[in-house]
Structures are given as C-alpha cells and as structure tokens.
Design a protein around this motif. Structure first.
Motif, mmCIF file in Angstrom:
data_model
loop_
_atom_site.group_PDB
_atom_site.id
_atom_site.type_symbol
_atom_site.label_atom_id
_atom_site.label_comp_id
_atom_site.label_asym_id
_atom_site.label_seq_id
_atom_site.Cartn_x
_atom_site.Cartn_y
_atom_site.Cartn_z
ATOM 1 N N ALA A 34 0.848 -1.189 0.000
ATOM 2 C CA ALA A 34 0.000 0.000 0.000
ATOM 3 C C ALA A 34 0.884 1.239 0.000
ATOM 4 N N ASP A 35 0.378 2.321 -0.639
ATOM 5 C CA ASP A 35 1.160 3.556 -0.658
ATOM 6 C C ASP A 35 0.471 4.686 0.089
ATOM 7 N N SER A 36 -0.681 4.362 0.761
ATOM 8 C CA SER A 36 -1.381 5.373 1.546
ATOM 9 C C SER A 36 -1.956 4.729 2.791
ATOM 10 N N ALA A 37 -2.313 5.568 3.778
ATOM 11 C CA ALA A 37 -2.892 5.041 5.017
ATOM 12 C C ALA A 37 -4.223 4.377 4.746
ATOM 13 N N GLU A 38 -5.035 4.960 3.847
ATOM 14 C CA GLU A 38 -6.352 4.391 3.555
ATOM 15 C C GLU A 38 -6.222 3.008 2.907
ATOM 16 N N GLN A 39 -5.312 2.896 1.943
ATOM 17 C CA GLN A 39 -5.117 1.604 1.279
ATOM 18 C C GLN A 39 -4.550 0.573 2.249
ATOM 19 N N ALA A 40 -3.650 1.012 3.138
ATOM 20 C CA ALA A 40 -3.073 0.088 4.129
ATOM 21 C C ALA A 40 -4.155 -0.484 5.045
ATOM 22 N N LEU A 41 -5.069 0.383 5.491
ATOM 23 C CA LEU A 41 -6.134 -0.079 6.387
ATOM 24 C C LEU A 41 -7.066 -1.046 5.667
ATOM 25 N N ALA A 42 -7.350 -0.770 4.383
ATOM 26 C CA ALA A 42 -8.232 -1.656 3.619
ATOM 27 C C ALA A 42 -7.592 -3.039 3.438
ATOM 28 N N LEU A 43 -6.294 -3.058 3.071
ATOM 29 C CA LEU A 43 -5.623 -4.357 2.905
ATOM 30 C C LEU A 43 -5.521 -5.100 4.234
ATOM 31 N N ALA A 44 -5.300 -4.379 5.320
ATOM 32 C CA ALA A 44 -5.200 -5.035 6.633
ATOM 33 C C ALA A 44 -6.524 -5.652 7.046
ATOM 34 N N ARG A 45 -7.618 -4.947 6.767
ATOM 35 C CA ARG A 45 -8.932 -5.520 7.075
ATOM 36 C C ARG A 45 -9.171 -6.797 6.280
ATOM 37 N N GLN A 46 -8.691 -6.828 5.055
ATOM 38 C CA GLN A 46 -8.932 -7.996 4.192
ATOM 39 C C GLN A 46 -8.052 -9.182 4.562
ATOM 40 N N HIS A 47 -6.767 -8.950 4.845
ATOM 41 C CA HIS A 47 -5.816 -10.055 5.005
ATOM 42 C C HIS A 47 -5.406 -10.331 6.450
ATOM 43 N N ARG A 48 -5.650 -9.418 7.358
ATOM 44 C CA ARG A 48 -5.252 -9.584 8.759
ATOM 45 C C ARG A 48 -3.787 -10.015 8.876
#
Length: 623
Positions: A34-48
């Motif tokens: 991810a290159d942004s905080a928003e994208q990082a949070l979205a990927l973290a929610r998906q993959h844990r």
C-alpha cells in the motif's frame, strides 16, 4: 507452522518491490503493498497480516504514524517503521503509536529480519497476555464471591460483577479508587495492607460489616492474599468478599431448629443425631451416647461419617447422595457404629431425612435403632430353622428310602414267588400233568417278564438321575415312529376293542433318539389302551406350536384321573388306586416317560378329567 504474513506500506514503488522480494526470499508471505494510510487499512482488514512495515511519509493527508495508530486501534496489528526520518519529533510520535520497531533507511536485510522477528515475538507474547487476561476476567465474572484486585498502591485495578453488586461501585467508577473507599468495612483489620506489605495470606474474617455505596450495610466474610510476579516482587493483592447474610440467616434458623428439637432429642427412646449439611454433628441425645458408650461433648462437631465402621462408609455415602440430590426424601439403611467400650461394631438401622426451613434445606436428622437383640434373635431363629430343616430332610430321605426299598422288595417278591412256585409245581408234576405244563410255563414267563420290566425301569430311572443315560439324538420322521408303535399296539387294542387313529404329516421331523422315542410312544399308547373303555379310541395328533418345535398329543376316551391322582402321577410306584384293577404295571412308566422326553430336550404335560379321558402332550425340538 505457517509463515508470517506481512503488509508493506511504502509510497516508493521500487523500494516496496525490493522489500517484498527480499522478504519472500526469507520465507515471509507478503499480503500486499500500500502507498497510503487508507489503502493500508483496507488491505489489513482484508488479510489480517501478522505485521505491517510502514514508511512514515505516505501519499495522502495521513502519514505512516497515523496509519499505525489506526491499525493498532482497529485491528491490533503490530507495526514496524521503516523510514529515513530520525528527528526527535518523528521518533516521539512513532513511540506514542506503540510501534514494535523503528528502523532507519538504508538498512541491511539482516537488520530488517531481526526487527521483524523481535516484533513478531513481542506480538505473540502480548496476544498471550491479552488472552490470559481475558480468561482471568471471564473466570472472575463467573465467580459468585466478590473479587477485588488492587495495585501495589492499594488502588482498585479490577472488580468482578459480584463485587460491583455487593459494594454498589461500578467497575468504571471504582478503577483507581483507594480500596478502603470502595471496600468500606467498619471493623477495619488492615487485611489488604497485610497482604500488600507483609505478603501474608489473611484467612477468612467472618461477620464484618461492609458499608455499600448506597449507604446500606452488608455483613460479609473477607479474606485477602498477595499477588507476586515471576520474580517474586509484590505487584498487588486480591480481596475476596462473600455475602454472609444467607449464612447468618441459615445459622439462625438452625439454632431455632435445635431449640425446638432439643426436648424431643432428650426424651426419645432411640438414638438421634442432628447433622449440618457439611456432615458436622450438631446435636446428639442421651440414647445415642449410651449406645456408643461416649459422652455428648466427644461427639459434637465430629464428622457423622466417622461414627460408622469404615467398611460401611461407601454404602452410607451412596444413600446420603440420594438424599442430598433429592432422589429420595428419606433413606433407610443398615450400618455399624463404632463403640468406645467394645471392639465389636454395633449393628443399627439408620433413617435419615432432610429438615427444611422456609422451603430451604437446613440439616439432616438421623434416627438410630439398635439391632443387636434383633440380629441375635434372627441368628438364633436361622440356626433353629436350619437345624430343623436338616433334621426333617434327613428324616424324609430315610423315610423315602425305606418306602422305596419296601416297595421294590414287595414288587419283586410277588413275581419271584410265582416263578419259584410254578417252577416247583412243574418239577413235582412233570410226569403226571403234562397237559398243564404249558399253562404253568406261561405264568412263569409272564412273572419273569414283569420282573425284568420293573428292573429295567428302575435302571432307566437311575441312569436318568445320574446323567448316564446314553442317547443318540438325530432327525426322526415322527409319522414313521407313530405308525410303527401303532402296529405293535394293534393286537392289544383289538383285544380290548380299542380303535387307534393317527394324523401326523409324513414331513414332520423331530430331534430324538429313535429307540427312546419308540419307548415313550409305546408306554403312552399302552396306558391309553389299558385304561380306556370298551369301544374307545386312542388318537395321535399334532397340535399348534411355535417355530422350531413340534407338539404331539396322545388322547384317549378312558376313565381319566382326578386332580389328586394327577398330582401323584409321577411318584415312584404310584398306581393311583388301581393296584387291584387287573391291569399290569409297576407305577414307574410315566416317571420314566417324562424323564426320557426331558432328556431328549422336550417337555411333557398331562391333562385329564374323570370319565372323560386323558391327553398327554409332548413338545419336541423340530427341524
């Protein structure tokens, strides 16, 4: 073990790809970049992911430190910062985000690996601690006693729901408050201070008065214990409070019950014991003291089970279990009590019942009956009965043996006299009376046959009783056996004008010894002819039977038998009052016949009515 999953948050695509390739080469699994905080949070929610590697400078309004705070608060994802910034302000902000590591660029792959492994280990340890805390908190929430956990400074750290209800303080309000303010006990004994300062476990203090937050006084029992860390350093204490109001009410009811029962105890003619639900003896009467040879003071506060002989403890506990669980309202059982003045245990009958007050069980009442005299009388009666039965059995055996031998002697002597008498006549008159020789010889032969048949019958009875009768069990065509017997009996039937009829299908097979089956059918058939009426009939027919069995009936139209005669039918040498009827017999035939049928695995039943005939039904194993 699955490889750790890592999320890379980096706005420089080339740097992010290089980190990804190096991590995958080391065996880690990269779940995304991810290159942004928003994208990082979205990927973290998906993959844990197990860990997030964050650059501080990212695309968008939020930087890496903001992203780390969001990941930690929402998903509890551990983070490690990979950044070129090392100024004090950035480091301070990164520290406040509770990051697990801070690595400045450029870095070596070994340094990154070390930081990742340390971060993953710390994360596992924190997860285990959080899980242990959840177990601890859940367990304490289920405990009915009030539990209060205090820090080393005697301030509240945790209270379970029972403690909240008892003190009137909600947990969120009580946190950080001095324990003396929340657990406000008038009779202050410094139990918490002792646990914190001295490391001493403070035993239960009964009947303390707790001032609840709403102003209500509650009587409680209190105990306290220190809490130390793995190194033995004091970190706090645990205070346990139990609402004592129910206990006090129960004890008051128990005292009232004791007073009401005391007079009954003192004057009861049988032993009585009042026992608390925990098994402690509360009250005994004088009758029980006399039974055990002990005074009341030595029995009070002892365990009721200890009054019984050890061999009876298990059985007694089972009976009491039924009473305590409500399976039975009253239990009664025999046991033995231990006496102080006699090594022999005292046999007693104990009746136990539950006493209630306002619908609640309060204690157990035992009634004790001394069975010493009863047991002694029963033993004496049993000895007398056994002696009488033994004497009667001996006399009956002697009498039966004498009767048997007498009858055998009589039955054998009569034909033998005939043999000897007519033999002497033949010898004396051999020259003068040639015409009578044939008649004399006939008498001799008949008497000899009678004697031989009786001896054979006696031998069959003896062999049957000894289990020495040899049988050859096989499949026998029942119709052939019946037809063969009828052919043998036809001359006797014709002489007495008796008709013989058989209705047995040719396909019916029975399991039997052919010779003994013929003997059985001959004996029953000859009896049916001999005791029939002139012009009567004898029938061999099949009766309905269950699968695997065959029922054959032999029926006549003869004189029949009374109920008394039927009862004596299978007695040895019993002719049923027909000794002088002119019909030959020894009184052994029916006994032998039944024994043979049973030896072949079958059974026999006889039904008869006077002047209406007799039916003998045999049941064999069929094929």
């Amino acid at each position: 073990m699955k490889p750790a999953s890592i999320l890379i948050v980096e706005d420089e695509a080339i740097v992010a790809l290089d980190i990804k390739l190096q991590l995958e080469a080391l065996g880690y699994r990269v779940v995304g970049i991810a290159d942004s905080a928003e994208q990082a949070l979205a990927l973290a929610r998906q993959h844990r992911p197990s860990l997030a590697l964050l650059d501080i400078m990212l695309r968008g309004a939020a930087d890496g430190i903001d992203a780390a705070a969001a990941l930690r608060s929402e998903l509890a994802t551990p983070v490690v910062f990979l950044t070129s910034f090392s100024d004090s302000e950035t480091v301070r902000r990164a520290a406040e985000s509770a990051a697990y590591g801070y690595l400045t660029k450029p870095f070596q792959i070994k340094e990154l690996t070390a930081v990742i492994e340390i971060a993953l280990y710390k994360s596992r340890m924190e997860n285990q601690l959080r899980e242990a805390d959840r177990w601890f908190a859940s367990t304490l929430r289920c405990v009915r006693d009030a539990v209060v956990v205090v820090e080393l400074d005697a301030k509240i750290r945790f209270m379970n729901p029972a403690a909240e209800a008892l003190t009137g303080w909600p947990l969120e309000v009580a946190l950080g408050q001095p324990v003396g303010r929340v657990v406000c006990i008038e009779e202050q004994t410094e139990a918490t201070a002792h646990a914190l300062r001295d490391g001493r476990v403070v035993g239960v203090e009964h009947g303390l008065r707790l001032r609840a937050r709403g102003g209500e006084d509650v009587v409680v029992d209190r105990s306290a214990a220190p809490v130390d860390d793995d190194g033995g350093a004091r970190i706090g204490a645990v205070v346990v409070l139990r609402d004592a109001r129910d206990r006090l009410r129960q004890e008051e009811r128990l005292r009232a019950s004791e007073e009401r029962f005391r007079n009954a105890f003192d004057f009861a003619p049988l032993g009585m014991i009042l026992v608390a639900l925990g098994g402690r003896v509360l009250l005994v009467n004088e009758a029980l003291c006399r039974m055990l040879g002990r005074d009341a003071s030595s029995l009070l506060n002892s365990r009721q089970i200890d009054l019984s002989h050890p061999d009876n403890h298990q059985d007694e506990r089972q009976h009491l279990h039924d009473l305590l669980t409500g399976t039975a309202e009253t239990v009664q059982f025999e046991t033995r009590l231990v006496r102080s003045d006699n090594p022999r245990a005292l046999p007693v009958l104990m009746s136990a019942s539950m006493l209630h007050e306002n619908g609640e069980p309060t204690c157990l009442l035992y009634q004790v009956h001394d069975l010493t005299e009863q047991k002694l009388a029963a033993q004496q009666l049993a000895e007398l009965t056994a002696e009488r039965m033994k004497r009667e059995a001996s006399e009956a055996a002697t009498r039966l043996k004498s009767e048997f031998l007498s009858r055998v002697s009589h039955e054998m002597r009569t034909p033998l006299n005939a043999v000897l008498g007519f033999g002497q006549l033949l010898q004396m008159d051999a020259q003068q009376h040639d015409g009578t020789h044939s008649a004399y010889a006939g008498h001799i032969i008949n008497a000899g046959k009678h004697l031989l048949n009786m001896v054979d019958d006696l031998l069959d009875i003896h062999r049957g009783e000894q289990g020495a009768l040899k049988l050859e069990i096989q499949d026998v065509v029942l119709a052939d056996a019946v037809v063969g017997v009828i052919e043998m009996l036809q001359p006797l039937a014709d002489a007495q004008q008796i008709a013989l009829h058989a209705n047995v299908p040719p396909q019916v097979l029975v399991r039997a010894d052919p010779k003994r089956l013929r003997q059985v059918l001959l004996n029953l058939g000859s009896n049916a002819i001999k005791y029939n009426r002139a012009g009567g009939t004898v029938r061999w027919t099949l009766q309905p039977s269950t699968a695997g069995s065959v029922r054959l009936a032999v029926q006549d139209d003869g004189i029949g038998m009374t109920a008394d005669q039927l009862a004596r039918l299978f007695q040895p040498f019993e002719r049923l009052g027909r000794e002088s009827s002119g019909v030959q017999g020894t009184g052994l035939g029916m006994l032998i016949t039944r024994g043979l049928v049973e030896q072949m695995g079958g059974s026999m039943d006889v039904q008869s009515e006077p002047r209406r005939g007799t039916v003998v039904v045999m049941e064999f194993v069929g094929e």
